[in-house]
Design an enzyme around this catalytic site. Structure first.
Site, PDB file in Angstrom:
ATOM      1  N   LYS A 135       3.315   3.847 -11.945  1.00  0.00           N
ATOM      2  CA  LYS A 135       2.506   3.007 -10.847  1.00  0.00           C
ATOM      3  C   LYS A 135       1.164   2.913 -11.359  1.00  0.00           C
ATOM      4  O   LYS A 135       0.744   3.490 -12.388  1.00  0.00           O
ATOM      5  CB  LYS A 135       2.343   3.998  -9.542  1.00  0.00           C
TER       6      LYS A 135
HETATM    7  P1  NAD Z   1       0.929  -5.741   1.931  1.00  0.00           P
HETATM    8  O1  NAD Z   1      -0.506  -5.666   1.370  1.00  0.00           O
HETATM    9  O2  NAD Z   1       1.639  -6.981   1.826  1.00  0.00           O
HETATM   10  O3  NAD Z   1       0.964  -5.250   3.598  1.00  0.00           O
HETATM   11  C1  NAD Z   1       0.407  -4.017   4.035  1.00  0.00           C
HETATM   12  C2  NAD Z   1       0.048  -4.082   5.613  1.00  0.00           C
HETATM   13  O4  NAD Z   1      -0.006  -2.835   6.079  1.00  0.00           O
HETATM   14  C3  NAD Z   1      -0.757  -5.278   6.195  1.00  0.00           C
HETATM   15  O5  NAD Z   1      -0.289  -5.657   7.114  1.00  0.00           O
HETATM   16  C4  NAD Z   1      -1.913  -4.355   6.376  1.00  0.00           C
HETATM   17  O6  NAD Z   1      -2.609  -4.892   7.341  1.00  0.00           O
HETATM   18  C5  NAD Z   1      -1.105  -3.098   6.955  1.00  0.00           C
HETATM   19  N1  NAD Z   1      -2.114  -2.053   7.002  1.00  0.00           N
HETATM   20  C6  NAD Z   1      -3.097  -1.607   6.185  1.00  0.00           C
HETATM   21  N2  NAD Z   1      -3.430  -0.440   6.495  1.00  0.00           N
HETATM   22  C7  NAD Z   1      -3.070  -0.146   7.488  1.00  0.00           C
HETATM   23  C8  NAD Z   1      -3.180   0.817   8.607  1.00  0.00           C
HETATM   24  N3  NAD Z   1      -4.220   1.865   8.381  1.00  0.00           N
HETATM   25  N4  NAD Z   1      -2.559   0.762   9.796  1.00  0.00           N
HETATM   26  C9  NAD Z   1      -1.516  -0.134  10.056  1.00  0.00           C
HETATM   27  N5  NAD Z   1      -1.227  -1.185   9.227  1.00  0.00           N
HETATM   28  C10 NAD Z   1      -2.064  -1.154   7.871  1.00  0.00           C
HETATM   29  O7  NAD Z   1       1.688  -4.493   1.324  1.00  0.00           O
HETATM   30  P2  NAD Z   1       3.418  -4.076   1.180  1.00  0.00           P
HETATM   31  O8  NAD Z   1       3.593  -4.613  -0.169  1.00  0.00           O
HETATM   32  O9  NAD Z   1       3.913  -4.741   2.315  1.00  0.00           O
HETATM   33  O10 NAD Z   1       3.312  -2.665   1.096  1.00  0.00           O
HETATM   34  C11 NAD Z   1       3.329  -1.717   2.299  1.00  0.00           C
HETATM   35  C12 NAD Z   1       4.149  -0.398   1.987  1.00  0.00           C
HETATM   36  O11 NAD Z   1       5.481  -0.638   1.445  1.00  0.00           O
HETATM   37  C13 NAD Z   1       3.248   0.286   1.030  1.00  0.00           C
HETATM   38  O12 NAD Z   1       3.519   1.749   1.207  1.00  0.00           O
HETATM   39  C14 NAD Z   1       4.071  -0.081  -0.476  1.00  0.00           C
HETATM   40  O13 NAD Z   1       4.106   0.772  -1.361  1.00  0.00           O
HETATM   41  C15 NAD Z   1       5.497  -0.163   0.128  1.00  0.00           C
HETATM   42  N6  NAD Z   1       6.540  -0.936  -0.686  1.00  0.00           N
HETATM   43  C16 NAD Z   1       6.115  -2.233  -1.189  1.00  0.00           C
HETATM   44  C17 NAD Z   1       6.950  -2.778  -1.908  1.00  0.00           C
HETATM   45  C18 NAD Z   1       6.793  -4.389  -2.496  1.00  0.00           C
HETATM   46  O14 NAD Z   1       7.647  -4.868  -2.902  1.00  0.00           O
HETATM   47  N7  NAD Z   1       6.013  -5.016  -1.739  1.00  0.00           N
HETATM   48  C19 NAD Z   1       8.224  -2.196  -2.509  1.00  0.00           C
HETATM   49  C20 NAD Z   1       8.349  -0.930  -2.186  1.00  0.00           C
HETATM   50  C21 NAD Z   1       7.275  -0.141  -1.274  1.00  0.00           C
END
Ligand code: NAD
Length: 423
Positions: free
Chosen positions: A113
């Protein structure tokens, strides 16, 4: 992409949480002490402090990290996060979870990571590009198509992956598309990658619902976080007839017991920058949203949102973790005692890394697949992994997080043992 600007302090640290989860599963499978010591450490932790020239001519110094938890049967794999709260302890935990995630779905990768402590919300595209290119240069001792392959995470996206790929390629003098995944399609990205995490979460939700005899067509869901993972999960759930009653982002939450039109909410967010202010729904805080009535709760934002303080008030009977680390160990215990089924992150959001793996394979072979092929293969891997974890949970009589960890840790211990200790 919106982000939270709150500073979360971890006591114990997120890495302590990851090690606690590991220890619980290691006890269940009777892992020997030597292997426990090996697997409860990260193999490499690189911290970099690097300057970036900002648009106003000033120079800022940013701190970033790249951590390899375990170099598995192949290169290491894991996303890069840009967020004000990024710390080495968070990156270590996320790297360890990547090892287990790759093992649980059977990908030939170890876990890694990366992250930069920054607030991309207040940076221009030019500043972001400068930061990304310099950070790539700083961590280029560790990354590479056969060594360690970054991908998007919170606040990083296909454009940032393109800059990483270009920077790394410039260092070598030729194009190396296999160095990142989650790239734009035009640059060797995979069909289906942008939606893969949310789609995988929904495949897992279908599997879990069928085991629980939950009729999805008569169920309601709340999705916290409306970015890459959350908005896709919400849209696909909506399309399959689940009543999505609440969604949120960092600006706040909206809830309607009649159900939200998710395509309209997506259009509203595209227009206004947030889900807040959407007509016909009640506005509330993220904390309030998590405890509203629903059958399925999908946390898809950041870590440690379901804790000992709210676990007793969660109304859902099924929690599917699209986010990494949204549930603390104390909350896990409370939910388990209450009979709430939690499908853990390392299984529920593994669709992202699975299609990243497909993208890497396509890049190495210079042979693109169709979206139908990608989604079919994703479905096969996710349903097979779900069945294996479910069966492990029954066999050991443990909740699904511990079961997924047991399965993953056993696989990683097996190949680590077979490789032996060098020298
Ligand atoms: P992103 O940046 O696209 O979206 C994050 C979302 O969470 C946004 O809508 C943001 O406004 C919201 N957010 C941020 N802080 C917040 C809070 N305190 N309360 C509520 N909402 C809040 O990110 P993502 O890629 O969708 O990632 C989200 C989660 O999924 C993370 O934990 C990430 O590690 C996990 N994840 C993502 C992927 C991927 O392929 N993108 C894969 C596996 C896991």
């Amino acid at each position: 992409m919106a982000i939270s600007t709150s500073v979360r302090t971890h006591e114990p640290s997120l890495f302590d949480v990851a090690v606690e989860q590991f220890s619980i599963a290691a006890d269940v499978i009777g892992l020997d002490d030597g292997m426990r010591r090996v697997l409860s450490h990260c193999r490499r932790e690189l911290t970099v402090n690097f300057p970036v020239e900002m648009d106003d001519g000033s120079v800022q110094v940013f701190t970033g990290y790249r951590v390899h938890h375990n170099s598995g049967p192949g290169p290491t794999k894991g996303g890069i996060r840009f967020h004000p709260d990024v710390t080495i302890e968070e990156v270590k935990a996320l790297a360890m979870w990547m090892t287990w995630k790759c093992a649980v779905v059977g990908l030939p990768y170890g876990g890694a990571k990366g992250g930069v402590t920054c607030n991309p919300k207040v940076m221009s595209q030019n500043e972001l590009q400068n930061l990304t290119r310099r950070f790539t240069t700083e961590i280029s001792l560790l990354i590479g198509p056969n060594r360690d392959i970054p991908a998007p995470d919170v606040n990083t996206n296909p454009q940032i992956m393109a800059w990483i790929m270009d920077t790394y390629s410039m260092h070598h003098g030729y194009s190396i598309p296999g160095v990142t995944t989650g790239k734009p399609l035009i640059l060797g990205g995979s069909e289906g990658r942008a939606e893969a995490t949310g789609r995988g979460t929904v495949f897992i939700t279908q599997e879990a619902a069928s085991r629980l005899n939950l009729d999805l067509g008569a169920s309601s869901a709340i999705v916290q976080g409306f970015g890459n993972a959350g908005s896709v999960a919400a849209r696909l759930l909506h399309e399959m007839g689940v009543k999505v009653v609440g969604v949120s982002d960092s600006s706040g939450a909206i809830y309607s017991s009649d159900g939200l039109s998710i395509p309209d909410v997506i259009a509203h967010k595209a227009r206004t920058g947030s889900v807040g202010g959407y007509d016909g729904a009640q506005g509330m805080t993220n904390e309030e949203l998590l405890v509203q009535p629903c059958d399925i709760l999908v946390p898809a934002a950041l870590e440690e949102v379901i804790t000992e303080h709210n676990a007793a008030d969660i109304k859902a009977q099924l929690v599917v973790e699209a986010a990494n680390g949204p549930t603390t160990p104390e909350a896990d215990r409370i939910l388990y005692d209450r009979g709430v089924v939690v499908v853990p992150d390392i299984l529920a959001n593994a669709g992202g890394v699975t299609v990243s793996y497909f993208e890497w394979v396509q890049a190495l072979q210079a042979f693109p697949w169709t979206e139908v092929e990608v989604n079919e293969r994703l479905h096969r891997i996710m349903t097979r992994a779900f069945a294996a974890v479910y069966e492990t949970a029954q066999r050991y009589n443990v909740h699904m997080r511990t079961a997924a960890l047991c399965l993953a840790i056993q696989r990683v211990a097996d190949f680590t043992r077979v490789r032996g200790i060098y020298p």
